[in-house]
Design a protein around this motif. Sequence first.
Motif, PDB file in Angstrom:
ATOM      1  N   VAL A  17       0.855  -1.184   0.000  1.00  0.00           N
ATOM      2  CA  VAL A  17       0.000   0.000   0.000  1.00  0.00           C
ATOM      3  C   VAL A  17       0.891   1.234   0.000  1.00  0.00           C
ATOM      4  O   VAL A  17       1.733   1.407   0.867  1.00  0.00           O
ATOM      5  CB  VAL A  17      -0.953   0.008   1.217  1.00  0.00           C
ATOM      6  N   MET A  18       0.682   2.052  -1.006  1.00  0.00           N
ATOM      7  CA  MET A  18       1.435   3.288  -1.153  1.00  0.00           C
ATOM      8  C   MET A  18       0.758   4.379  -0.330  1.00  0.00           C
ATOM      9  O   MET A  18      -0.454   4.357  -0.141  1.00  0.00           O
ATOM     10  CB  MET A  18       1.453   3.711  -2.623  1.00  0.00           C
ATOM     11  N   GLY A  19       1.554   5.339   0.123  1.00  0.00           N
ATOM     12  CA  GLY A  19       0.983   6.456   0.837  1.00  0.00           C
ATOM     13  C   GLY A  19       2.010   7.194   1.666  1.00  0.00           C
ATOM     14  O   GLY A  19       3.189   6.849   1.679  1.00  0.00           O
ATOM     15  N   ALA A  24       0.852  -0.449   9.334  1.00  0.00           N
ATOM     16  CA  ALA A  24       0.614  -1.843   8.953  1.00  0.00           C
ATOM     17  C   ALA A  24      -0.840  -2.133   8.604  1.00  0.00           C
ATOM     18  O   ALA A  24      -1.125  -3.137   7.955  1.00  0.00           O
ATOM     19  CB  ALA A  24       1.073  -2.773  10.073  1.00  0.00           C
ATOM     20  N   GLU A  25      -1.772  -1.279   9.038  1.00  0.00           N
ATOM     21  CA  GLU A  25      -3.194  -1.491   8.740  1.00  0.00           C
ATOM     22  C   GLU A  25      -3.723  -0.478   7.720  1.00  0.00           C
ATOM     23  O   GLU A  25      -4.922  -0.285   7.611  1.00  0.00           O
ATOM     24  CB  GLU A  25      -4.028  -1.470  10.019  1.00  0.00           C
ATOM     25  N   THR A  26      -2.870   0.146   6.989  1.00  0.00           N
ATOM     26  CA  THR A  26      -3.147   1.062   5.874  1.00  0.00           C
ATOM     27  C   THR A  26      -3.589   2.473   6.280  1.00  0.00           C
ATOM     28  O   THR A  26      -4.014   3.230   5.427  1.00  0.00           O
ATOM     29  CB  THR A  26      -4.142   0.484   4.829  1.00  0.00           C
ATOM     30  N   ARG A  27      -3.472   2.816   7.554  1.00  0.00           N
ATOM     31  CA  ARG A  27      -3.737   4.206   7.933  1.00  0.00           C
ATOM     32  C   ARG A  27      -2.597   5.060   7.388  1.00  0.00           C
ATOM     33  O   ARG A  27      -1.473   4.594   7.265  1.00  0.00           O
ATOM     34  CB  ARG A  27      -3.805   4.351   9.456  1.00  0.00           C
ATOM     35  N   CYS A  28      -2.897   6.330   7.119  1.00  0.00           N
ATOM     36  CA  CYS A  28      -1.879   7.210   6.551  1.00  0.00           C
ATOM     37  C   CYS A  28      -1.843   8.531   7.312  1.00  0.00           C
ATOM     38  O   CYS A  28      -2.578   8.722   8.283  1.00  0.00           O
ATOM     39  CB  CYS A  28      -2.170   7.449   5.071  1.00  0.00           C
ATOM     40  N   ALA A  29      -1.011   9.437   6.823  1.00  0.00           N
ATOM     41  CA  ALA A  29      -0.888  10.751   7.455  1.00  0.00           C
ATOM     42  C   ALA A  29      -2.198  11.532   7.400  1.00  0.00           C
ATOM     43  O   ALA A  29      -2.445  12.383   8.244  1.00  0.00           O
ATOM     44  CB  ALA A  29       0.219  11.550   6.774  1.00  0.00           C
ATOM     45  N   HIS A  30      -3.061  11.212   6.435  1.00  0.00           N
ATOM     46  CA  HIS A  30      -4.301  11.960   6.242  1.00  0.00           C
ATOM     47  C   HIS A  30      -5.478  11.392   7.032  1.00  0.00           C
ATOM     48  O   HIS A  30      -6.370  12.144   7.430  1.00  0.00           O
ATOM     49  CB  HIS A  30      -4.652  11.998   4.750  1.00  0.00           C
ATOM     50  N   TYR A  31      -5.501  10.077   7.215  1.00  0.00           N
ATOM     51  CA  TYR A  31      -6.618   9.398   7.891  1.00  0.00           C
ATOM     52  C   TYR A  31      -6.037   8.374   8.854  1.00  0.00           C
ATOM     53  O   TYR A  31      -5.489   7.367   8.430  1.00  0.00           O
ATOM     54  CB  TYR A  31      -7.540   8.714   6.865  1.00  0.00           C
ATOM     55  N   LYS A  52      -6.898   9.112  -1.424  1.00  0.00           N
ATOM     56  CA  LYS A  52      -6.705   9.958  -2.608  1.00  0.00           C
ATOM     57  C   LYS A  52      -5.633  11.009  -2.382  1.00  0.00           C
ATOM     58  O   LYS A  52      -4.902  11.371  -3.302  1.00  0.00           O
ATOM     59  CB  LYS A  52      -8.010  10.612  -3.030  1.00  0.00           C
ATOM     60  N   ASP A  53      -5.516  11.510  -1.155  1.00  0.00           N
ATOM     61  CA  ASP A  53      -4.504  12.518  -0.867  1.00  0.00           C
ATOM     62  C   ASP A  53      -3.099  11.929  -0.991  1.00  0.00           C
ATOM     63  O   ASP A  53      -2.182  12.593  -1.481  1.00  0.00           O
ATOM     64  CB  ASP A  53      -4.720  13.128   0.518  1.00  0.00           C
ATOM     65  N   CYS A  54      -2.942  10.685  -0.565  1.00  0.00           N
ATOM     66  CA  CYS A  54      -1.655   9.998  -0.740  1.00  0.00           C
ATOM     67  C   CYS A  54      -1.365   9.814  -2.222  1.00  0.00           C
ATOM     68  O   CYS A  54      -0.238  10.031  -2.678  1.00  0.00           O
ATOM     69  CB  CYS A  54      -1.670   8.642  -0.036  1.00  0.00           C
ATOM     70  N   HIS A  55      -2.379   9.418  -2.995  1.00  0.00           N
ATOM     71  CA  HIS A  55      -2.206   9.253  -4.439  1.00  0.00           C
ATOM     72  C   HIS A  55      -1.819  10.587  -5.061  1.00  0.00           C
ATOM     73  O   HIS A  55      -0.878  10.667  -5.866  1.00  0.00           O
ATOM     74  CB  HIS A  55      -3.485   8.701  -5.073  1.00  0.00           C
TER      75      HIS A  55
END
Length: 119
Positions: A17-19, A24-31, A52-55
């Motif tokens: 998962v990119m971002g 490890a559970e796909t959370r990112c800086a935005h969410y 989408k923000d990571c993309h």
Amino acid sequence: MTTARRDPHPASPRPKVMGVDVDAETRCAHYRSPLDIVAIRMRCCGDYYACKDCHDALAGHAIKIWPRAEWAETAILCGACGDQLSIEAYVAGDNSCPGCGAPFNPGCRNHHHLYFEVR
């Protein structure tokens, strides 16, 4: 002499998962809430992104919306268990993973139009 048996259906490796600052559970800086555990395979590039923000920050190209005719495609990743869901199953679901029961953020429905064709 014994021969090791191979699993005829080995588990697929969990997709990357990119971002930005993805855990490890796909959370990112935005969410980053406990419920933000869904990643989406982008139609434009085929890569999974946390949001989408990571993309927008990393991909270098615009998001392409998944048309309804392609909603049978596997494009949703549960960050808790790694199950991959069709868009159909995700959109019609009850905000939880059908594989492990982990709850998904119900607020993500407000962003479906950014990823999926809506009427």
